[in-house]
Design an enzyme around this catalytic site. Structure first.
Site, PDB file in Angstrom:
ATOM      1  N   LYS A 145       0.834  -1.203   0.000  1.00  8.61           N
ATOM      2  CA  LYS A 145       0.000   0.000   0.000  1.00  8.61           C
ATOM      3  C   LYS A 145       0.874   1.260   0.000  1.00  8.61           C
ATOM      4  CE  LYS A 145      -3.765  -2.561   2.084  1.00  8.61           C
ATOM      5  NZ  LYS A 145      -4.540  -2.963   3.257  1.00  8.61           N
ATOM      6  N   GLN A 181      -4.856  -1.437   9.576  1.00  7.64           N
ATOM      7  CA  GLN A 181      -4.679  -2.772   8.999  1.00  7.64           C
ATOM      8  C   GLN A 181      -5.203  -3.842   9.957  1.00  7.64           C
ATOM      9  OE1 GLN A 181      -3.350  -3.408   5.810  1.00  7.64           O
ATOM     10  NE2 GLN A 181      -4.058  -5.481   6.226  1.00  7.64           N
ATOM     11  N   ASP A 212     -11.240   2.466   3.780  1.00 13.63           N
ATOM     12  CA  ASP A 212     -11.629   1.056   3.665  1.00 13.63           C
ATOM     13  C   ASP A 212     -13.143   0.914   3.466  1.00 13.63           C
ATOM     14  OD1 ASP A 212      -9.607  -0.820   3.581  1.00 13.63           O
ATOM     15  OD2 ASP A 212      -9.245  -0.759   5.747  1.00 13.63           O
TER      16      ASP A 212
END
Ligand code: NDP
Length: 313
Positions: free
Chosen positions: A53, A97, A120
């Site tokens: 990422k 995460q 997200d």
């Protein structure tokens, strides 16, 4: 006739190129989108994902910073970090995460992320926006599934779509996006009766189960489009041979590495489907591309700009 292979790597690269162009245009106006990634502890898989990422941010020109609290970090310490990132104007996206260590209250931490920075798309506010077709941040993998369909010119409106899996992260948002795009959608799960029969109704079949090669040819209507979201590591030789008997090249790599990445769809499905995503190289690459798209989208929405729901066309 063998299925058309839907090349996720190419589609993801196209999207990354479009995002990079958008970032360059924003730079000319003095704005640089920023992403903060929070990686707690030392989960090897999470470390690999986070590295990917951060690298993607560098490639498209998005500012990024990585926060690495120790494995022992408490829920309140993580809440303080998230609140600090919420307050900072140069941070447009916050990604925590998963998984978090077992002692941390993950739901509370995720709920603390400002919905406007929730790249997200997991916050209930964004889930609500998606279900009521309002502009918001859409979860990356499901958004990537839609990009594959749209950019491959697969008809969606009026088609029968069957989604196997009802998780908050993949199955439910995919079903919602397909519904919003006017497909007739059925959602299946572990309690569904006659799963192969239900799946055979599908013009578009999306597998998000987490079981290597479970979807065999008997689940698939000839000519259907099959999207394989599954990412399963297979390291058992008999299981490998059930899936890839006769594929000498893949067996050579399997023996060298000791494992291989397998989707939820059995490779034999390529003989009946009209189009299919491979694993690897199908849905997987779209997830990071859509994270980059969401970061730019968040940066624009926070500054009051209108943005299209999807990256392209
Ligand atoms: P979950 O485990 O959260 O959900 C799995 C779903 O599949 C559940 O709804 C479950 O049903 C259903 N299911 C399990 N077994 C069966 C069965 N035998 N028959 C019918 N349905 C079944 O997984 P996720 O949604 O998080 O992930 C699904 C897959 O997608 C995984 O392989 C994951 O690795 C992959 N993935 C890939 C990503 C990518 O970037 N390509 C990103 C995210 C996930 P029930 O609800 O009844 O338990």
């Amino acid at each position: 006739m063998p299925a058309t292979i839907l090349d996720g790597t190419k589609i993801a690269n196209d999207i990354r190129g479009e995002v990079a162009a958008e970032v360059a245009a924003m730079a000319a106006a003095g704005v640089r989108p920023g992403l903060a990634v929070v990686l707690v502890g030392h989960n090897p898989a999470s470390e690999i994902y986070v590295r990917g990422k951060v690298k993607a941010c560098e490639e498209v020109g998005v500012y990024s910073e990585k926060h690495t609290p120790s494995e022992a970090a408490t829920t309140s310490e993580l809440l303080r970090l998230v609140e600090d990132l919420n307050r900072r104007d140069e941070i447009d996206g916050i990604l925590v995460q998963l998984p978090l260590p077992a002692h941390v209250d993950s739901k509370t931490v995720l709920m603390a992320v400002d919905p406007a920075k929730d790249v997200d798309g997991f916050h209930p506010v964004n889930v609500g926006f998606l279900s009521t077709q309002r502009p918001g941040l859409v979860p990356c993998t499901p958004a990537g599934v839609m990009e594959i369909l749209k950019r491959s010119n697969i008809a969606i409106a009026g088609q029968e779509a069957v989604v196997i899996g009802r998780s908050d992260i993949v199955g439910k948002p995919v079903a919602m996006l397909l519904t919003n795009a006017n497909a007739t959608v059925t959602v299946c799960h572990s309690k569904t009766h006659d799963l192969p029969g239900v799946c055979r109704r599908a013009d578009i079949l999306v597998a998000a189960i987490g079981r290597a090669g479970m979807i065999t040819r008997e689940f698939v209507k000839p000519g259907a489009t099959v999207i394989d979201v599954g990412m399963n590591k297979v390291s058992d030789l008999p299981e490998f041979q059930r899936l890839f008997a006769g594929n000498a090249k893949r067996e050579e790599t399997f023996r060298a590495r000791g494992s291989t990445l397998v989707g939820d769809v059995h490779p034999e499905v390529a003989e009946v489907a009209g189009a299919i995503t491979p694993v690897p190289g199908g849905v997987g690459p779209l997830t990071i591309a859509m994270l980059m798209f969401n970061t730019v989208k968040a940066a624009k929405m926070r500054r009051g700009s209108n943005v299209p729901e999807f990256a392209g066309k």
